[in-house]
Design a protein around this motif. Structure first.
Motif, PDB file in Angstrom:
ATOM      1  N   GLY A 283      33.147 121.990  20.807  1.00 15.97           N
ATOM      2  CA  GLY A 283      34.338 122.623  20.249  1.00 15.97           C
ATOM      3  C   GLY A 283      35.013 123.582  21.220  1.00 15.97           C
ATOM      4  O   GLY A 283      35.682 124.529  20.785  1.00 15.97           O
ATOM      5  N   THR A 284      34.859 123.344  22.522  1.00 17.87           N
ATOM      6  CA  THR A 284      35.434 124.252  23.524  1.00 17.87           C
ATOM      7  C   THR A 284      36.546 123.607  24.346  1.00 17.87           C
ATOM      8  O   THR A 284      36.992 124.198  25.326  1.00 17.87           O
ATOM      9  N   LEU A 285      36.992 122.413  23.965  1.00 14.56           N
ATOM     10  CA  LEU A 285      38.055 121.751  24.722  1.00 14.56           C
ATOM     11  C   LEU A 285      39.334 122.565  24.611  1.00 14.56           C
ATOM     12  O   LEU A 285      39.788 122.897  23.514  1.00 14.56           O
ATOM     13  N   TYR A 286      39.912 122.898  25.758  1.00 15.20           N
ATOM     14  CA  TYR A 286      41.170 123.632  25.786  1.00 15.20           C
ATOM     15  C   TYR A 286      42.301 122.706  25.350  1.00 15.20           C
ATOM     16  O   TYR A 286      42.498 121.631  25.915  1.00 15.20           O
ATOM     17  N   ILE A 287      43.020 123.147  24.328  1.00 23.93           N
ATOM     18  CA  ILE A 287      44.193 122.419  23.854  1.00 23.93           C
ATOM     19  C   ILE A 287      45.379 123.354  24.073  1.00 23.93           C
ATOM     20  O   ILE A 287      45.482 124.395  23.423  1.00 23.93           O
ATOM     21  N   SER A 288      46.253 122.993  24.983  1.00 24.97           N
ATOM     22  CA  SER A 288      47.379 123.847  25.337  1.00 24.97           C
ATOM     23  C   SER A 288      48.298 124.078  24.141  1.00 24.97           C
ATOM     24  O   SER A 288      48.640 123.133  23.417  1.00 24.97           O
ATOM     25  N   PRO A 289      48.736 125.330  23.952  1.00 25.18           N
ATOM     26  CA  PRO A 289      49.701 125.600  22.882  1.00 25.18           C
ATOM     27  C   PRO A 289      51.068 124.977  23.170  1.00 25.18           C
ATOM     28  O   PRO A 289      51.916 124.925  22.284  1.00 25.18           O
ATOM     29  N   ARG A 290      51.256 124.495  24.388  1.00 22.13           N
ATOM     30  CA  ARG A 290      52.514 123.813  24.720  1.00 22.13           C
ATOM     31  C   ARG A 290      52.546 122.384  24.188  1.00 22.13           C
ATOM     32  O   ARG A 290      53.595 121.765  24.157  1.00 22.13           O
ATOM     33  N   LEU A 291      51.394 121.861  23.778  1.00 21.42           N
ATOM     34  CA  LEU A 291      51.355 120.525  23.177  1.00 21.42           C
ATOM     35  C   LEU A 291      51.822 120.616  21.736  1.00 21.42           C
ATOM     36  O   LEU A 291      51.439 121.540  21.000  1.00 21.42           O
ATOM     37  N   ASN A 292      52.639 119.644  21.311  1.00 21.65           N
ATOM     38  CA  ASN A 292      53.023 119.605  19.898  1.00 21.65           C
ATOM     39  C   ASN A 292      51.854 119.035  19.098  1.00 21.65           C
ATOM     40  O   ASN A 292      50.805 118.731  19.659  1.00 21.65           O
ATOM     41  N   LYS A 293      52.041 118.902  17.799  1.00 23.02           N
ATOM     42  CA  LYS A 293      50.934 118.460  16.936  1.00 23.02           C
ATOM     43  C   LYS A 293      50.366 117.102  17.378  1.00 23.02           C
ATOM     44  O   LYS A 293      49.154 116.927  17.440  1.00 23.02           O
ATOM     45  N   SER A 294      51.236 116.173  17.696  1.00 17.66           N
ATOM     46  CA  SER A 294      50.764 114.858  18.163  1.00 17.66           C
ATOM     47  C   SER A 294      50.002 115.001  19.469  1.00 17.66           C
ATOM     48  O   SER A 294      48.956 114.375  19.666  1.00 17.66           O
ATOM     49  N   GLY A 295      50.514 115.809  20.383  1.00 16.82           N
ATOM     50  CA  GLY A 295      49.859 116.031  21.663  1.00 16.82           C
ATOM     51  C   GLY A 295      48.489 116.658  21.502  1.00 16.82           C
ATOM     52  O   GLY A 295      47.540 116.297  22.203  1.00 16.82           O
ATOM     53  N   GLN A 296      48.378 117.592  20.565  1.00 19.31           N
ATOM     54  CA  GLN A 296      47.088 118.234  20.305  1.00 19.31           C
ATOM     55  C   GLN A 296      46.082 117.237  19.755  1.00 19.31           C
ATOM     56  O   GLN A 296      44.915 117.245  20.149  1.00 19.31           O
ATOM     57  N   MET A 297      46.554 116.376  18.864  1.00 21.99           N
ATOM     58  CA  MET A 297      45.658 115.366  18.273  1.00 21.99           C
ATOM     59  C   MET A 297      45.208 114.350  19.325  1.00 21.99           C
ATOM     60  O   MET A 297      44.061 113.919  19.326  1.00 21.99           O
ATOM     61  N   GLU A 298      46.110 113.988  20.223  1.00 18.53           N
ATOM     62  CA  GLU A 298      45.821 112.937  21.196  1.00 18.53           C
ATOM     63  C   GLU A 298      45.217 113.450  22.505  1.00 18.53           C
ATOM     64  O   GLU A 298      44.794 112.647  23.342  1.00 18.53           O
ATOM     65  N   CYS A 299      45.163 114.746  22.672  1.00 15.00           N
ATOM     66  CA  CYS A 299      44.715 115.335  23.937  1.00 15.00           C
ATOM     67  C   CYS A 299      43.386 114.762  24.435  1.00 15.00           C
ATOM     68  O   CYS A 299      43.297 114.341  25.595  1.00 15.00           O
ATOM     69  N   PRO A 300      42.334 114.701  23.614  1.00 13.04           N
ATOM     70  CA  PRO A 300      41.065 114.169  24.130  1.00 13.04           C
ATOM     71  C   PRO A 300      41.189 112.742  24.666  1.00 13.04           C
ATOM     72  O   PRO A 300      40.661 112.429  25.734  1.00 13.04           O
ATOM     73  N   ASN A 301      41.920 111.883  23.958  1.00 13.55           N
ATOM     74  CA  ASN A 301      42.068 110.495  24.412  1.00 13.55           C
ATOM     75  C   ASN A 301      42.933 110.401  25.665  1.00 13.55           C
ATOM     76  O   ASN A 301      42.670 109.576  26.539  1.00 13.55           O
ATOM     77  N   LEU A 302      43.962 111.232  25.746  1.00 13.12           N
ATOM     78  CA  LEU A 302      44.809 111.247  26.950  1.00 13.12           C
ATOM     79  C   LEU A 302      43.991 111.638  28.170  1.00 13.12           C
ATOM     80  O   LEU A 302      44.097 111.020  29.238  1.00 13.12           O
ATOM     81  N   LEU A 303      43.174 112.675  28.021  1.00  9.92           N
ATOM     82  CA  LEU A 303      42.329 113.129  29.124  1.00  9.92           C
ATOM     83  C   LEU A 303      41.306 112.060  29.493  1.00  9.92           C
ATOM     84  O   LEU A 303      41.101 111.757  30.670  1.00  9.92           O
ATOM     85  N   ARG A 304      40.691 111.458  28.486  1.00 11.64           N
ATOM     86  CA  ARG A 304      39.676 110.434  28.720  1.00 11.64           C
ATOM     87  C   ARG A 304      40.260 109.273  29.541  1.00 11.64           C
ATOM     88  O   ARG A 304      39.651 108.812  30.508  1.00 11.64           O
ATOM     89  N   ARG A 305      41.474 108.832  29.173  1.00  7.80           N
ATOM     90  CA  ARG A 305      42.121 107.726  29.909  1.00  7.80           C
ATOM     91  C   ARG A 305      42.432 108.130  31.346  1.00  7.80           C
ATOM     92  O   ARG A 305      42.196 107.366  32.277  1.00  7.80           O
ATOM     93  N   ALA A 306      42.981 109.334  31.509  1.00  6.22           N
ATOM     94  CA  ALA A 306      43.323 109.791  32.867  1.00  6.22           C
ATOM     95  C   ALA A 306      42.071 109.920  33.722  1.00  6.22           C
ATOM     96  O   ALA A 306      42.074 109.552  34.900  1.00  6.22           O
ATOM     97  N   PHE A 307      40.998 110.432  33.136  1.00  5.24           N
ATOM     98  CA  PHE A 307      39.761 110.621  33.900  1.00  5.24           C
ATOM     99  C   PHE A 307      39.106 109.291  34.251  1.00  5.24           C
ATOM    100  O   PHE A 307      38.517 109.144  35.310  1.00  5.24           O
ATOM    101  N   SER A 308      39.201 108.309  33.365  1.00  2.25           N
ATOM    102  CA  SER A 308      38.509 107.040  33.626  1.00  2.25           C
ATOM    103  C   SER A 308      39.251 106.170  34.629  1.00  2.25           C
ATOM    104  O   SER A 308      38.619 105.522  35.451  1.00  2.25           O
ATOM    105  N   SER A 309      40.589 106.168  34.596  1.00  2.00           N
ATOM    106  CA  SER A 309      41.284 105.244  35.490  1.00  2.00           C
ATOM    107  C   SER A 309      42.622 105.756  36.012  1.00  2.00           C
ATOM    108  O   SER A 309      43.293 105.039  36.747  1.00  2.00           O
ATOM    109  N   GLY A 310      43.007 106.963  35.645  1.00  2.00           N
ATOM    110  CA  GLY A 310      44.299 107.477  36.077  1.00  2.00           C
ATOM    111  C   GLY A 310      44.155 108.677  36.986  1.00  2.00           C
ATOM    112  O   GLY A 310      43.162 108.829  37.698  1.00  2.00           O
ATOM    113  N   ASN A 311      45.148 109.537  36.930  1.00  2.00           N
ATOM    114  CA  ASN A 311      45.154 110.764  37.714  1.00  2.00           C
ATOM    115  C   ASN A 311      46.098 111.762  37.060  1.00  2.00           C
ATOM    116  O   ASN A 311      46.574 111.517  35.943  1.00  2.00           O
TER     117      ASN A 311
END
Length: 182
Positions: free
Chosen positions: A26-54
């Motif tokens: 429960g310590t994942l930083y979720i930026s207050p600049r993310l809207n509600k959708s961005g906050q919900m999707e943040c873990p998956n966005l990071l996971r995709r970038a870390f696995s194959s993106g930048n």
């Protein structure tokens, strides 16, 4: 554009492990600049970038999908608050900062596992106006265990060791025992 000198499948795996640990604890930083959708999707966005993106693919996804708030509340110097527009490059700053933080965490773990113990600060992204305090850090060795602890316990806030040293610094770290090969 960052040059992550030690980004490879092993480092990517460690980045994802660090992300999963933050989610579990429960310590994942979720930026207050993310809207509600961005906050919900943040873990998956990071996971995709870390696995194959930048940082660029993460930034692009944040922008194209409209996941950043347009306005934010900011404290006024003389007290009170005001609503201001979020900077136009907020998606880029957020993506660069978070990708770099998890990249550094992964390198810390790798350095500790390889008993190297230290990482070297380097300029991973060219900047137009490098800050003196950033320039002073280049070439400095940093203890991997201290840096890892700092990054894990202070997500999304100013860090005691000053790495990464704020938005747009362009600094990251590399494995010290391999830096002579570049």
């Amino acid at each position: 554009m960052f040059r992550f000198e030690d980004l490879n499948p092993i480092v990517r795996k460690l980045m994802i492990e660090e992300l999963e640990n933050d989610i579990k604890n429960g310590t994942l930083y979720i930026s207050p600049r993310l809207n509600k959708s961005g906050q919900m999707e943040c873990p998956n966005l990071l996971r995709r970038a870390f696995s194959s993106g930048n940082e660029r693919t993460l930034s692009q996804e944040l922008k194209e999908r409209g996941l950043i708030n347009e306005m934010e509340i900011r404290r006024k110097p003389k007290g009170g608050f005001t609503e201001v527009k979020v900077p136009v490059n907020a998606h880029q700053l957020l993506a660069e900062g978070e990708f770099n933080r998890f990249y550094i965490r992964a390198l810390c773990r790798l350095s500790i596992e390889e008993s190297a113990g230290a990482l070297e600060v380097y300029r991973a992204k060219e900047v137009n106006h490098p800050r003196l305090e950033s320039e002073d850090k280049i070439g400095r060795l940093v203890a991997a265990d201290s840096l890892l602890n700092d990054l894990r316990t202070n997500p999304g806030v100013e860090l005691a060791l000053g790495l990464p040293p704020g938005p747009n610094s362009g600094l990251s770290v590399r494995l010290h025992n391999r830096s002579n090969n570049s």
